[in-house]
Design a protein around this motif. Structure first.
Motif, mmCIF file in Angstrom:
data_model
loop_
_atom_site.group_PDB
_atom_site.id
_atom_site.type_symbol
_atom_site.label_atom_id
_atom_site.label_comp_id
_atom_site.label_asym_id
_atom_site.label_seq_id
_atom_site.Cartn_x
_atom_site.Cartn_y
_atom_site.Cartn_z
ATOM 1 N N ALA A 430 0.870 -1.179 0.000
ATOM 2 C CA ALA A 430 0.000 0.000 0.000
ATOM 3 C C ALA A 430 0.908 1.230 0.000
ATOM 4 C CB ALA A 430 -0.901 -0.010 1.229
ATOM 5 N N VAL A 433 -2.541 6.388 0.487
ATOM 6 C CA VAL A 433 -3.913 6.369 1.002
ATOM 7 C C VAL A 433 -4.528 7.741 0.747
ATOM 8 C CG1 VAL A 433 -5.368 6.075 3.044
ATOM 9 C CG2 VAL A 433 -3.319 4.679 2.776
ATOM 10 N N VAL A 443 -7.109 3.033 -1.099
ATOM 11 C CA VAL A 443 -5.750 2.565 -0.802
ATOM 12 C C VAL A 443 -5.115 2.103 -2.120
ATOM 13 C CG1 VAL A 443 -4.344 0.911 0.478
ATOM 14 C CG2 VAL A 443 -6.414 1.842 1.526
#
Length: 907
Positions: A430, A433, A443
């Motif tokens: 990830a 965000v 995400v």
């Protein structure tokens, strides 16, 4: 029996494929591919795997990196237009670009947040979503359509962290240079950051249509300032040799490309003979460029030497595709000096973008060709492919078995590791965000192995929590299309995750297990080192009822951008938001108040000073004796504080339990009389400690308590810096059986350190330290004197150098250093510029407009609001970038002035 389900599956897959074709997308994997694979047997499985491998080989994950105002977003807009993704060209000045979609970006005309977008180059034929045409043996890669995942990154120094988190998931990058300004300070910084991740890069010299543009000078600057050998693949075509910029001459294909007026889709092509008739001088220069290119490649690629001899040692006879393949090999080679392919154009005039896109597909790597990302599993580091082969788990198991004194057969360890890896369905990072007002929290993920499927259970190895992925999206800047799966090597978005933050590693395991087995639950892809913030501002809710809403908004802001910090002042109760620069905090305030709708006010932007001891304190012993959460806690500790000089550390103390240096301070833990033993599990223990309390827990508790105390100085309430704290833990005096819990130990360390700090003013005292910045200022020759005088006399700074390569320190790990000598720019091939002096071999632009770079060290306080002042001194042309160099002690008069100013503001 099988026919009906097979028919239903085929019909459903066809319906889904048709619906996606209408959106103009390339289908990587249909919902029923698994069932069809099962029904059709091994033959289908083999062809499906080959099809997926072909899709992956024709994928490019690239980023656009450059100094601010070099033309990143403008070039991206042209890429989208020529690929057929958009039907009109957006304009930065009008605020109509696809990738700059935030209101703050359109208002300021700069990129703040990196945007991901997917398109195809060359444009995909209609109705050709599922078929992959074979590539002809002698045709370049750009002859068939590729999927390009493009990330447009910010150029402003305040958003360096945004660039960092995008760089770490890229496979290649296009570095855009301003043809007038050349290699600028922020370009050097981003270039070195890209070197830390070993990202192959090509250079595009933009804005060659502007007065003062110097392609040759910029090429030589690439050699001297970026430390690579420029491989000039294109040279600019100026009409009549010194007229307007109309196109480029391609040294690879030996042809001239001339763009007609309009949107840039109409291009005339001239072969070498035709070019000699049109522009004889350009044709001769093109031959020199081809000879220089083949000679340079022959130095680094043996295959090119063989081709050169095969074609009778004729530089012009070497086929274009062989040159492309040689360039690609040199670009992907990790050893030795890098070759940097150079391309030319003027994006705003729609010149040169299509050949740049061809270069992206021809030269930059696909996901399988990139250096494998570094992973860590239970403290053992290695490459991701090393992990997926099972070798890394075998290494880790053998080390663990050796530590425990148990010896398993290697075949048994390999079988266990193979079983664990086979059940690992996907591994993703990830990297960003974003809180979208319509879709909620998005995400952004890069999938490194396997795939992420809709409704799969994602285990977050950083937070040790599991979350389900209800929806998956493929992002097209601010627009999105829902997909069922994000395959390996691709970038996508997971919607609906409640806890995942920037930098977290996500894994999926077969059978939807909540927690993967050890050691896969500790798998970590490389995290980002967040630099320390230097600016802060107070944030206050309008009323107590709004406080909870403000805390939620700040938590969302921190989840999006880990380079922001939130702290609470103990005395005043004020919430302080810290960031990387003035613009960074201004944007954070806009996001907080306008996007997240927090009802709060933000104070003036202030500077984060530090406090340091001038001499040692006496030893202070404290016993903590209170109830914590209904349980009695009792522990003691002794603390001593003295000045610490990081550049001149003393000899390490072998008797110390631990020595930790963090935030400019050093914490030494001494535990005389504590017997340390290692148990069968490899954990350090002591018979003197109560059950459940091991050495590592003791060490962590004492360090945390000390760090909490160091967050606030005794005299001016700023965090401590350059302090060495020696914590002495004597089991006979400071240990109180089961009452000495980790929280009690931490509280005792904090109490002792705080008391020692309070003793400092009555003893040696403390003084303020201020952040001193490395500043690189780019101005014209005409403004040089005024700017140098302003820095050295009005702002208390000192000039380090003029026009020297003094790269700013990178925000993340420093680039790999090598012992290669600097490149001599006179040995680099570069075509002459229209205003170049042939006798001197150097560029002579008009003296007043010659770009100069000033490198200086200036106190941060004097740089607040400096951009407006610099613009007034340089007629609007000056730019600067800065990074923290170090904290320095203030002189007594300066400290008095700062304290008087601070007291005046807060009274």
């Amino acid at each position: 029996m099988v026919a009906a389900p097979l028919l239903r599956a085929q019909q459903a897959a066809r319906r889904q494929s048709v619906s996606i074709h209408r959106l103009g997308l390339n289908v990587h994997e249909t919902k029923y591919s698994g069932r069809l694979q099962f029904l059709r047997g091994n033959g289908f499985a083999t062809s499906a795997l080959k099809w997926q491998a072909d899709v992956l080989n024709r994928t490019r994950n690239i980023g656009i990196i450059a100094h601010i105002d070099a033309g990143k977003t403008t070039t991206t807009e042209r890429m989208l237009y020529y690929s057929g993704f958009t039907r009109r060209i957006g304009d930065v000045d009008e605020g109509s670009t696809v990738t700059d979609f935030l209101p703050a970006e359109r208002a300021r005309g700069i990129t703040i947040q990196s945007a991901a977008i997917t398109f195809h180059w060359p444009p995909q034929p209609a109705g050709d979503g599922n078929t992959i045409p074979p590539q002809e043996p002698d045709a370049p890669r750009s002859a068939v359509s590729h999927t390009v995942n493009l990330i447009d990154t910010p150029g402003h120094a305040d958003f360096t962290f945004e660039v960092m988190r995008s760089l770490r998931i890229l496979d290649g990058a296009v570095c855009i240079l301003d043809g007038v300004a050349g290699v600028e300070a922020q370009t050097e910084q981003v270039w070195h950051q890209a070197s830390t991740y070993r990202i192959p890069r090509i250079v595009y010299i933009n804005k060659l249509d502007r007065d003062g543009a110097a392609f040759g000078r910029t090429v030589r600057e690439v050699a001297s300032r970026l430390g690579g050998w420029p491989a000039v693949c294109q040279i600019p075509w100026f009409e009549g040799g010194n007229g307007r910029f109309v196109g480029v001459a391609d040294a690879i294909n030996l042809q001239g490309l001339r763009w007609e007026e309009g949107d840039g889709k109409s291009v005339k092509m001239f072969n070498l003979e035709q070019l000699a008739g049109e522009e004889s001088q350009l044709a001769e220069e093109l031959k020199r460029a081809r000879i220089a290119l083949v000679e340079l490649l022959s130095e680094y690629d043996e295959a090119m030497v063989e081709k050169f001899f095969d074609f009778g040692e004729d530089h012009l006879a070497v086929p274009a595709n062989d040159i492309l393949e040689s360039l690609r090999r040199c670009l992907l080679e990790e050893q030795g000096r890098k070759i940097i392919p150079i391309f030319a154009g003027a994006s705003f005039r729609n010149i040169g973008v299509q050949p740049l896109l061809d270069a992206v597909t021809n030269l930059l790597p696909s996901p399988p060709e990139t250096p494998e990302p570094e992973v860590s599993i239970s403290g053992v580091k290695g490459g991701l492919r090393h992990l997926l082969s099972g070798d890394l788990l075998v290494e880790r198991s053998e080390k663990s078995a050796a530590t425990k004194g148990k010896h398993k057969k290697k075949s048994a360890i390999q079988a266990e590791s193979r079983s664990a890896i086979e059940n690992l369905q996907g591994c993703a990072l990830a990297f960003k965000v974003v809180n979208d007002p319509k879709r909620g929290v998005l995400v952004y993920v890069r999938v490194y192995s396997g795939s992420l499927d809709r409704n799969s259970l994602l285990y977050n190895t950083n937070l040790n929590v599991s979350e389900r992925a209800p929806r998956l999206l493929k992002m097209y800047a601010n627009d999105a299309v829902e997909v069922d799966s994000i395959p390996e090597g691709h970038i996508g978005v997971v919607v609906g995750l409640k806890q995942t933050r920037t930098g977290d590693t996500l894994v999926t395991y077969s059978g939807n297990k909540v927690t993967p087995p050890e050691p896969l639950n500790t798998l970590q892809l490389r995290p980002i080192n967040v630099p320390p913030p230097v600016f802060f501002a107070s944030v206050e809710p309008y009323s107590l009822s709004e406080e909870k809403r403000l805390q939620e908004s700040l938590a969302m802001l921190l989840r999006e951008d880990p380079s922001l910090h939130v702290t609470v002042d103990e005395d005043s109760g004020q919430t302080l938001l810290s960031g990387m620069g003035e613009l960074h905090l201004e944007i954070a305030r806009d996001r907080l108040l306008n996007d997240l709708k927090a009802k709060a006010s933000m104070g003036r932007i202030e500077i984060g000073y530090r406090e340091c001891p001038l001499g040692p304190s006496g030893p202070v012993s404290k016993i903590f004796d209170k109830e914590i959460a209904g349980r009695k806690g009792k522990a003691g500790c002794t603390a001593t504080i003295e000045p610490f000089h990081p550049e001149d550390p003393p000899e390490p103390d072998s008797s110390a339990l631990s020595i930790q240096t963090t935030g400019g301070n050093q914490i030494i833990i001494q535990a005389p009389g504590l017997q340390v033993e290692t148990n069968k599990k490899g954990i350090e223990e002591s018979p003197l400690l109560p059950p459940g309390l091991d050495i590592n827990t003791l060490r962590t508790a004492l360090q945390n308590g000390c760090l909490a105390a160091l967050a606030r100085g005794p005299q001016f309430s700023f965090p401590m810096h350059s302090a060495r704290v020696t914590l002495t833990f004597d089991p006979t005096e400071h240990l109180h059986g089961n009452e000495s819990t980790p929280s009690a130990l931490s509280a005792a360390a904090r109490l002792a350190t705080s008391s020692a700090l309070r003793d400092l003013p009555s003893a040696a005292g403390t003084c303020l330290m201020e952040p001193v910045m490395n500043v690189a200022i780019s101005v014209d020759e005409s403004s040089l004197g005024a700017v140098v005088h302003d820095i050295s006399s009005s702002r208390g700074g000192h000039i380090v150098s003029l026009d020297e390569e003094t790269p700013l320190s990178a925000t993340d790990a420093s680039p790999p250093t090598d012992d290669l000598p600097p490149i001599d720019p006179t040995k680099v091939y570069a075509p002459p510029d229209p205003f170049e002096s042939p006798s001197l071999g150097v560029n002579l632009p008009p003296a007043a407009h010659r770009p100069r770079t000033i490198t200086a060290k200036v106190p941060l306080k004097e740089m607040v609001g400096y951009l407006k002042h610099l613009r007034s001194l340089s007629a609007g042309r000056g730019t600067f970038v800065m990074s923290v160099d170090r904290f320095e002690k203030m002189s007594s008069p300066r400290q008095k002035a700062v304290i008087a100013e601070l007291r005046g503001e807060f009274t």
